[in-house]
Design an enzyme around this catalytic site. Structure first.
Site: not given
Ligand code: MEV
Length: 324
Positions: A156, A115, A112
């Site tokens: 990521d 992102a 998270s």
């Protein structure tokens, strides 16, 4: 010309190669359809305003000149540093108001923070009408992650920017899309929140104690990722499953699996999955099982029977995008 924009970026699941990827080896990562969304507006006051209820940040404000200094609430760190880094590189003259929301719990380990960081960088590029390549978003967002947590491979960030399923290596020097549309995975959440930096440090201590042994494990992880990319693109699930099991064995050697994850992994294998392993840093978060679609129900039940929480996800989804 707009002064407000909504941007979303996907979470990720690492398929193989975690930990070794921190030391320059390749990993395979897929973007998942659980997205982080940011509404970002330019405002006349020279401040950052942030609302991020999912991570308990309410009515947070800071002058642009003070970004990165003083105490920053945990849930605001990545966003604040992303705005600071962007402002330093691209002369941000206005203030910024941000409203973040997430389709997934921050505890799942779906990335998270990464992102969210990618959403902010993309939104600011768009609002300032600065032409950007995906690599420009990656570079600023990855710098932000390193500024905040000091370590991390950046895989990521790549998943959030590029989407799809990627082979990622060497801090983003290699980012290659895999030719596969979706991977038939069952995801099980252990209910235990893991801290990536703590686990990276734990492995580092082991690597200092047994340098040749751990270097050998990283080499093997790198080699199996190369095989796995081919298996993935050929949809040879049996081989991919076998490689996932092998990767899990190597992660056990690094000492990052825990009994709860192992229980879920063995339950999935027992229910006929091609293979299963932890996904991420270990110590908690999620496990993934590769299983043919007709086995998904039985594999899911097996994971639930050992108290795992099954999360439905689609893999290989689109990277960061501007929402209508
Ligand atoms: C964590 O999800 C995966 C690690 O390899 C860390 C990283 O690559 O940044 C342990």
């Amino acid at each position: 010309m707009h002064s407000s924009i909504t941007v979303s970026a996907p979470g990720k699941l690492i398929l193989l190669g975690e930990h070794a990827v921190v030391y320059g080896k390749p990993c395979l990562v897929t973007a998942v359809n659980q997205r982080m969304t940011a509404k970002v507006s330019l405002i006349p006051e020279q401040i950052l305003k942030l609302e991020a209820a999912d991570v308990q940040v309410h009515a947070y404000q800071k002058p642009l000149t003070e970004l990165g200094g003083g105490t920053i609430p945990k849930g605001a760190r990545f966003v604040e540093m992303a705005v600071k880094n962007f402002a330093e590189k691209h002369a941000l003259k206005q203030g910024v108001s941000i409203d973040m929301s997430s389709a997934f719990k921050a505890t799942f380990g779906f990335g998270s923070s990464s992102a969210a960081t990618v959403c902010i960088v993309k939104a600011l590029f768009e609002l300032l009408h600065i032409k950007q390549a995906q690599k420009d978003i990656f570079d600023l967002a990855y710098k932000t992650v390193l500024d905040v947590q000091g370590k991390g491979s950046g895989f990521d960030i790549a998943a959030a920017v590029y989407g799809g399923t990627l082979l990622f290596m060497n801090g983003g020097a290699v980012i290659v899309p895999c030719k596969v549309s979706s991977v038939p995975l069952v995801i099980g959440y252990s209910g235990i929140k893991a801290d990536t930096v703590t686990l990276i440090d734990q492995v580092k201590v082991k690597a200092e104690k047994y340098p040749a042994v751990i270097a050998g494990i990283y080499d093997q992880m790198g080699a199996l990722v190369e095989h796995a990319k081919t298996a993935l693109e050929e949809e040879d699930w049996e081989t991919l499953g076998e490689l996932m099991n092998t990767n899990q064995g190597l992660l056990e050697c690094l000492g990052v699996s825990i009994s709860k994850l192992s229980e879920m992994i063995w339950a999935a294998r027992g229910a006929g999955a091609f293979g299963a392993k932890l996904s991420g840093a270990g110590g908690g978060d999620c496990m993934i099982a590769l299983a043919s679609k007709d086995r998904h129900k039985i594999v899911s039940s097996a994971i639930e029977n050992v108290e795992g929480e099954v999360i439905e996800v689609e893999t290989g989804v689109e990277g960061v995008r501007v929402e209508k």
